[in-house]
Motif scaffolding. Structure first.
Motif, mmCIF file in Angstrom:
data_model
loop_
_atom_site.group_PDB
_atom_site.id
_atom_site.type_symbol
_atom_site.label_atom_id
_atom_site.label_comp_id
_atom_site.label_asym_id
_atom_site.label_seq_id
_atom_site.Cartn_x
_atom_site.Cartn_y
_atom_site.Cartn_z
ATOM 1 N N ASN A 81 -24.987 29.699 15.628
ATOM 2 C CA ASN A 81 -25.970 29.472 14.572
ATOM 3 C C ASN A 81 -27.005 28.430 14.952
ATOM 4 O OD1 ASN A 81 -24.835 31.323 12.654
ATOM 5 N ND2 ASN A 81 -23.178 29.858 12.378
ATOM 6 N N CYS A 82 -27.000 28.037 16.221
ATOM 7 C CA CYS A 82 -27.944 27.027 16.717
ATOM 8 C C CYS A 82 -27.890 25.754 15.867
ATOM 9 C CB CYS A 82 -29.376 27.571 16.756
ATOM 10 S SG CYS A 82 -29.609 28.932 17.896
ATOM 11 N N SER A 83 -26.714 25.425 15.371
ATOM 12 C CA SER A 83 -26.587 24.304 14.437
ATOM 13 C C SER A 83 -25.940 23.066 15.061
ATOM 14 C CB SER A 83 -25.780 24.738 13.213
ATOM 15 O OG SER A 83 -24.493 25.183 13.613
ATOM 16 N N LEU A 84 -25.462 23.189 16.297
ATOM 17 C CA LEU A 84 -24.786 22.067 16.937
ATOM 18 C C LEU A 84 -25.748 21.321 17.848
ATOM 19 C CD1 LEU A 84 -21.505 23.993 17.807
ATOM 20 C CD2 LEU A 84 -21.888 22.445 15.877
ATOM 21 N N ASP A 85 -25.667 19.985 17.812
ATOM 22 C CA ASP A 85 -26.553 19.141 18.616
ATOM 23 C C ASP A 85 -25.979 18.908 20.002
ATOM 24 O OD1 ASP A 85 -28.479 18.638 16.585
ATOM 25 O OD2 ASP A 85 -27.145 17.142 15.696
ATOM 26 N N CYS A 86 -26.804 19.074 21.014
ATOM 27 C CA CYS A 86 -26.398 18.729 22.375
ATOM 28 C C CYS A 86 -26.272 17.209 22.484
ATOM 29 C CB CYS A 86 -27.458 19.193 23.378
ATOM 30 S SG CYS A 86 -27.315 20.913 23.847
ATOM 31 N N PRO A 87 -25.310 16.751 23.290
ATOM 32 C CA PRO A 87 -25.228 15.312 23.528
ATOM 33 C C PRO A 87 -26.383 14.887 24.437
ATOM 34 C CG PRO A 87 -23.650 16.461 24.903
ATOM 35 C CD PRO A 87 -24.272 17.489 23.996
ATOM 36 N N ASN A 88 -26.631 13.605 24.492
ATOM 37 C CA ASN A 88 -27.638 13.066 25.400
ATOM 38 C C ASN A 88 -26.999 12.975 26.780
ATOM 39 O OD1 ASN A 88 -29.735 11.802 26.645
ATOM 40 N ND2 ASN A 88 -29.423 9.833 25.632
ATOM 41 N N CYS A 89 -27.145 14.038 27.560
ATOM 42 C CA CYS A 89 -26.515 14.094 28.883
ATOM 43 C C CYS A 89 -27.206 13.126 29.846
ATOM 44 C CB CYS A 89 -26.591 15.507 29.444
ATOM 45 S SG CYS A 89 -25.634 16.714 28.520
ATOM 46 N N GLN A 90 -26.428 12.204 30.383
ATOM 47 C CA GLN A 90 -26.957 11.278 31.378
ATOM 48 C C GLN A 90 -26.675 11.856 32.749
ATOM 49 O OE1 GLN A 90 -25.151 7.496 30.569
ATOM 50 N NE2 GLN A 90 -25.864 7.461 28.460
ATOM 51 N N ASN A 91 -27.725 12.066 33.543
ATOM 52 C CA ASN A 91 -27.622 12.625 34.889
ATOM 53 C C ASN A 91 -27.135 14.069 34.885
ATOM 54 O OD1 ASN A 91 -28.361 10.084 36.146
ATOM 55 N ND2 ASN A 91 -26.358 9.407 35.412
ATOM 56 N N GLY A 92 -27.514 14.801 33.848
ATOM 57 C CA GLY A 92 -27.161 16.207 33.750
ATOM 58 C C GLY A 92 -27.937 16.879 32.634
ATOM 59 N N LEU A 93 -27.668 18.163 32.463
ATOM 60 C CA LEU A 93 -28.318 18.948 31.422
ATOM 61 C C LEU A 93 -27.271 19.573 30.511
ATOM 62 C CD1 LEU A 93 -30.982 20.836 33.585
ATOM 63 C CD2 LEU A 93 -31.381 18.908 32.051
ATOM 64 N N CYS A 94 -27.575 19.605 29.237
ATOM 65 C CA CYS A 94 -26.682 20.194 28.249
ATOM 66 C C CYS A 94 -26.682 21.713 28.367
ATOM 67 C CB CYS A 94 -27.133 19.788 26.848
ATOM 68 S SG CYS A 94 -26.187 20.548 25.512
ATOM 69 N N GLN A 96 -27.049 24.545 26.552
ATOM 70 C CA GLN A 96 -27.569 24.801 25.207
ATOM 71 C C GLN A 96 -27.803 26.278 24.975
ATOM 72 O OE1 GLN A 96 -31.192 22.543 24.833
ATOM 73 N NE2 GLN A 96 -32.058 23.358 26.702
ATOM 74 N N GLY A 97 -28.224 26.625 23.778
ATOM 75 C CA GLY A 97 -28.501 28.008 23.416
ATOM 76 C C GLY A 97 -27.342 28.649 22.670
ATOM 77 N N ILE A 98 -27.533 29.903 22.287
ATOM 78 C CA ILE A 98 -26.529 30.626 21.508
ATOM 79 C C ILE A 98 -25.188 30.674 22.230
ATOM 80 C CG2 ILE A 98 -25.926 32.892 20.560
ATOM 81 C CD1 ILE A 98 -28.907 33.320 20.045
ATOM 82 N N ASN A 99 -25.216 30.900 23.523
ATOM 83 C CA ASN A 99 -23.982 30.988 24.306
ATOM 84 C C ASN A 99 -23.599 29.667 24.959
ATOM 85 O OD1 ASN A 99 -23.651 33.788 23.783
ATOM 86 N ND2 ASN A 99 -25.234 34.210 25.290
ATOM 87 N N GLY A 100 -24.322 28.604 24.652
ATOM 88 C CA GLY A 100 -24.045 27.292 25.239
ATOM 89 C C GLY A 100 -22.756 26.686 24.717
#
Length: 125
Positions: A81-94, A96-100
């Motif tokens: 539902n695109c409702s969850l927040d990605c964490p602030n990834c330090q030295n990386g990428l979250c 993300q997306g529907i299948n994230g």
């Protein structure tokens, strides 16, 4: 767009709305009241003055390859539902997306924190 008799009973062309056939029915737009596309997680800018473009629900966006359909999470969101927040990834990428998954994918030379902190990447030893 209308065909009215003396009692002001009107018959509208497809896509036009009663009583006077001067506006579009739901999910139709423009001066010819053409049918809107499927907007996915959004709604069509409908009505006689509408342009038929999709207006996405919060946290949803349109991918360039989706033909104007709201079918992707905005940056920084994940989950069905695109409702969850990605964490602030330090030295990386979250992820993300529907299948994230929301987990951080560490940059080359970094690894996920051994203490299972999914939002932090440690330098490789």
């Amino acid at each position: 767009s209308e065909n009215c008799n003396s009692e002001s009973n009107c018959e509208c062309k497809t896509g036009f709305a009663l009583p006077k056939c001067s506006d579009c029915t739901d999910n139709h737009f423009g001066s010819s009241c053409q049918q809107c596309q499927d907007c996915g997680k959004g709604s069509c800018n409908s009505g006689i003055n509408g342009d038929g473009k999709c207006n996405c629900l919060p946290n949803w966006t349109i991918r360039p390859s989706s033909n104007g359909k709201c079918d992707s999470c905005i940056s920084g969101k994940y989950g069905m539902n695109c409702s969850l927040d990605c964490p602030n990834c330090q030295n990386g990428l979250c992820s993300q997306g529907i299948n994230g998954t929301g987990q951080c994918n560490c940059q080359l030379g970094w690894r996920n924190d051994p203490n299972n902190n999914s939002s932090f990447c440690s330098v490789c030893d």
